[in-house]
Design an enzyme around this catalytic site. Sequence first.
Site, PDB file in Angstrom:
ATOM      1  N   ASP A   1       4.609   0.671  12.163  1.00 26.21           N
ATOM      2  CA  ASP A   1       3.417  -0.001  11.616  1.00 26.21           C
ATOM      3  C   ASP A   1       3.312  -1.453  12.066  1.00 26.21           C
ATOM      4  O   ASP A   1       2.305  -2.106  11.774  1.00 26.21           O
ATOM      5  CB  ASP A   1       3.425   0.046  10.080  1.00 26.21           C
ATOM      6  CG  ASP A   1       3.241   1.452   9.578  1.00 26.21           C
ATOM      7  OD1 ASP A   1       3.450   1.689   8.371  1.00 26.21           O
ATOM      8  OD2 ASP A   1       2.927   2.344  10.390  1.00 26.21           O
TER       9      ASP A   1
ATOM     10  N   CYS B   1      -5.231  12.185  12.897  1.00 23.91           N
ATOM     11  CA  CYS B   1      -5.886  10.929  12.508  1.00 23.91           C
ATOM     12  C   CYS B   1      -5.849  10.013  13.717  1.00 23.91           C
ATOM     13  O   CYS B   1      -5.507  10.390  14.815  1.00 23.91           O
ATOM     14  CB  CYS B   1      -5.199  10.328  11.298  1.00 23.91           C
ATOM     15  SG  CYS B   1      -3.699   9.514  11.719  1.00 23.91           S
TER      16      CYS B   1
ATOM     17  N   LYS C   1       0.854  -1.213   0.000  1.00 24.45           N
ATOM     18  CA  LYS C   1       0.000   0.000   0.000  1.00 24.45           C
ATOM     19  C   LYS C   1       0.880   1.250   0.000  1.00 24.45           C
ATOM     20  O   LYS C   1       0.653   2.178  -0.767  1.00 24.45           O
ATOM     21  CB  LYS C   1      -0.878  -0.005   1.238  1.00 24.45           C
ATOM     22  CG  LYS C   1      -1.508   1.326   1.585  1.00 24.45           C
ATOM     23  CD  LYS C   1      -2.418   1.279   2.781  1.00 24.45           C
ATOM     24  CE  LYS C   1      -1.730   1.439   4.089  1.00 24.45           C
ATOM     25  NZ  LYS C   1      -1.424   2.819   4.496  1.00 24.45           N
ATOM     26  N   ASN C   2       1.906   1.246   0.846  1.00 26.35           N
ATOM     27  CA  ASN C   2       2.700   2.471   1.054  1.00 26.35           C
ATOM     28  C   ASN C   2       3.728   2.704  -0.027  1.00 26.35           C
ATOM     29  O   ASN C   2       4.359   3.765  -0.062  1.00 26.35           O
ATOM     30  CB  ASN C   2       3.339   2.455   2.442  1.00 26.35           C
ATOM     31  CG  ASN C   2       2.282   2.600   3.530  1.00 26.35           C
ATOM     32  OD1 ASN C   2       1.119   2.903   3.245  1.00 26.35           O
ATOM     33  ND2 ASN C   2       2.669   2.335   4.755  1.00 26.35           N
TER      34      ASN C   2
ATOM     35  N   ARG D   1      -0.545  14.550  12.705  1.00 29.86           N
ATOM     36  CA  ARG D   1       0.135  14.245  11.435  1.00 29.86           C
ATOM     37  C   ARG D   1       0.544  15.589  10.808  1.00 29.86           C
ATOM     38  O   ARG D   1      -0.152  16.166  10.006  1.00 29.86           O
ATOM     39  CB  ARG D   1      -0.787  13.457  10.498  1.00 29.86           C
ATOM     40  CG  ARG D   1      -1.347  12.185  11.116  1.00 29.86           C
ATOM     41  CD  ARG D   1      -0.307  11.122  11.398  1.00 29.86           C
ATOM     42  NE  ARG D   1       0.268  10.553  10.206  1.00 29.86           N
ATOM     43  CZ  ARG D   1      -0.225   9.483   9.583  1.00 29.86           C
ATOM     44  NH1 ARG D   1      -1.343   8.956  10.012  1.00 29.86           N
ATOM     45  NH2 ARG D   1       0.362   8.983   8.510  1.00 29.86           N
TER      46      ARG D   1
ATOM     47  N   ARG E   1      -8.328  -0.826   5.056  1.00 30.08           N
ATOM     48  CA  ARG E   1      -7.496   0.227   4.461  1.00 30.08           C
ATOM     49  C   ARG E   1      -6.125  -0.322   4.053  1.00 30.08           C
ATOM     50  O   ARG E   1      -5.487   0.196   3.142  1.00 30.08           O
ATOM     51  CB  ARG E   1      -7.281   1.376   5.457  1.00 30.08           C
ATOM     52  CG  ARG E   1      -8.517   2.192   5.758  1.00 30.08           C
ATOM     53  CD  ARG E   1      -8.177   3.422   6.555  1.00 30.08           C
ATOM     54  NE  ARG E   1      -7.150   4.214   5.886  1.00 30.08           N
ATOM     55  CZ  ARG E   1      -6.571   5.278   6.415  1.00 30.08           C
ATOM     56  NH1 ARG E   1      -6.885   5.663   7.623  1.00 30.08           N
ATOM     57  NH2 ARG E   1      -5.662   5.965   5.747  1.00 30.08           N
TER      58      ARG E   1
END
Length: 417
Positions: free
Chosen positions: A305, A116, A22-23, A121, A397
Amino acid sequence: MDTLVIQGGIPLEGKVRVHGSKNAALPILAAAVLAEGEYLIDRVPELLDIVVMRTILQTLGVRTKQEGGKVYLDTGTLTSNEIPEHLMSQMRSSIFLMGPLLARTGEVMVSRPGGCDIGTRRIDLHMEGLARLGIQFEEREGNIYGRTKKLQGAKIVLDYPSVGATENIMMAATLAKGITRIINAAREPEIQDLQSFLNAMGARIAGAGSHMIEIEGVDRLHAVSHEVIPDRIVAGTLIAAAAITGGRVTLEEVQPDHMESVIEAFKRTGVEITGTESSLQVVGHHPILSLDKITTSPHPGFPTDMQPQMMAYLSLAQGTSIITETVFDGRFRHVDELMRMGAKIYTDYHTAIIRGVRRLSGTRVRATDLRAGAALVLAGLAAEGCTVVENVHHIDRGYDHIERMIQSLGGEIVRRK
Ligand code: EPZ
């Protein structure tokens, strides 16, 4: 709102292919704005964050579709350079569209991203870096307006190796006049994948993966095809799933050299991990050995993460472990939910003390953010009885149908609409 219903106590067994990152995919999709043309980006996971990014690109005039892991983009006609607030608020990392839009059109309007689920952020490093390239910013009614006549290469020293800021500056600098040097750049593998993509487009970048990235500006770039690297955090989460259930799992199509600190940490707890350059064999053993201290830090350190997932795993360790979270200031929201399952965790600000317990008990818990949700799934896989995880959209997500990955390894988990 979907829920996941998990029957705990089953050791996971078998093979699973890890989907694309994803990143890595998100900044690469944004970078396609830099040049007109038709792109094929392959191995893109089917995730909510990818849908949001493609929706934002569509509002800018990009034609795009996704078929399985293939995303097609036609960036020939940009009709806007404004990112609407309701889309910015869905995914704050869309802030790294600023660099490409400014480089392509000379103007951008984004709403200032809110906080968030995992803390503040900030975007000061993005804006300071882009300003060094010759962009003028002003803020009005919560919107940020940026404009430039000509991007000019510069030396930029980041006072923190921000992943997004590094990516934003890299992308804008590809079309700047002259040389840009980013000192104290983020070193994540996703930055290296972005460099590969941009260089294939005709950019001249060197140094991604190190603390200094040099970009020699060019006049124009062109569309390309690219395959995204595997998702090292999904891979790490599956290592944790094999470990916490005492199972035996093979991860296929991974890049172990992207996840040395994660592999090392799990080995220190007694997990057997062997592998080749594209696969990992993981054998979980009980008792789980506690970790005196583990600290999250920018790559190549232990990734933030993976912090919630490691905490869920260590909650069943023999002994006490200490986790220090140095990257985000609000990333312990999974603690309360883990404690509802019987975990014994004490936190103050950035440190969590996890006193291992003999068992966790299944109950109804709530995902509060992406990786916290993944941690609750892991706890449910090991808990006695049935665990129901609510707010699964957070997990969707970053994991492409997490229940299918676990079902393919013999786990008892179903999604309820
Ligand atoms: C990227 O976020 C990832 N997201 C995050 O993954 C990941 O946790 C993070 O990098 C750290 O590795 C994507 O790549 C889409 P940062 P990003 O800028 O770029 C502070 C997930 O779970 N900071 O490196 O936003 C910031 O407040 C997500 O997949 C500033 O102070 O991360 C934070 O404390 C979550 N000023 C720290 O740096 C800035 O201008 C790390 O942020 C920018 C950041």
